[in-house]
Design an enzyme around this catalytic site. Sequence first.
Site, PDB file in Angstrom:
ATOM      1  N   ALA A 249       0.818  -1.224   0.000  1.00 28.71           N
ATOM      2  CA  ALA A 249       0.000   0.000   0.000  1.00 28.71           C
ATOM      3  C   ALA A 249       0.851   1.273   0.000  1.00 28.71           C
ATOM      4  CB  ALA A 249      -0.936  -0.001   1.201  1.00 28.71           C
TER       5      ALA A 249
ATOM      6  N   ARG B   1       0.570   8.936 -10.646  1.00 24.90           N
ATOM      7  CA  ARG B   1      -0.051   8.484 -11.903  1.00 24.90           C
ATOM      8  C   ARG B   1      -1.554   8.694 -11.952  1.00 24.90           C
ATOM      9  NH1 ARG B   1       4.480   8.406 -14.977  1.00 24.90           N
ATOM     10  NH2 ARG B   1       6.070   7.073 -14.058  1.00 24.90           N
TER      11      ARG B   1
END
Length: 225
Positions: free
Chosen positions: A176, A186
Amino acid sequence: VVVEVLDHGFVELLDSMADDLSVVNSARVSFGKRHNTFLAEDEKLIGYLMKHKHGTPFEHNSFTFHVCAPIFVFREWQRHRIGSFNEMSARYMELPERYYLPEYANVRTRVGKPGHYTYETASLTVAHEFVGDLDTACKQDYDLYKTYLAAGIAPEQARCFLHVNHYSEMYWTVNARSLMNFLSLRNSSTAQWEIKQYAEVVEVMWSTIMPFTYEAFVENDRQAP
Ligand SMILES: Cc1cc2nc3c(=O)[nH]c(=O)nc-3n(C[C@H](O)[C@H](O)[C@H](O)COP(=O)(O)OP(=O)(O)OC[C@H]3O[C@@H](n4cnc5c(N)ncnc54)[C@H](O)[C@@H]3O)c2cc1C
């Protein structure tokens, strides 16, 4: 669940070993403590860890995604070094005829100076020409790829006819903390539109499994701890 992305791509969450509880338990091991259920106070602790950049408790989990995307998207994706990748090999197998063609409405022009670009929708005439020429070039070059494979040329060389918009597939396993870094970069307005489409899907899949971590990530300006 397989979620389709672009014209032939997809993202599937194959497996995960993750929850919000592991975040607080790996932080509390410092004091020799562990909870078996997620308590109201745990939400606060996750917020605290995120805000103060205590990043390691967010690493005790993993997500494995199966992704099909154009090679140019993988070039960007695989720059994210904290994670594991295995990709389809064009040395060992023949790649199917699958290449990315943008939708007309999504053909972009770039306007502005270096560092201050904006992207604008191309005129429909230009978009038609661009997509039409790209389709022709990819088709012709895929035919050459097949011709030379049939003639016995090694696949590792025959693949030189394929374009960076050709689709490939990979498995990506990530924790994570690294995933948040990926999403921060992104699934952002500055990311290339195509990889952003994938990052948006990944974000939804991750957020349903670690909802409190996700909430803290968003509250922390989408910065990975
Ligand atoms: C909009 C945009 C434009 C880009 N343009 C370019 C470009 O023109 N050219 C180009 O080459 N790349 C470009 N990149 C890629 C970028 O430089 C990173 O390689 C990529 O985003 C991966 O980020 P990362 O290093 O944080 O991730 P990861 O590699 O997953 O690393 C995660 C974190 O681990 C730490 N870390 C990992 N490895 C090291 C290390 N060796 N030393 C110290 N700390 C480490 C860092 O804290 C890092 O943030 C671009 C990225 C974006 C989002």
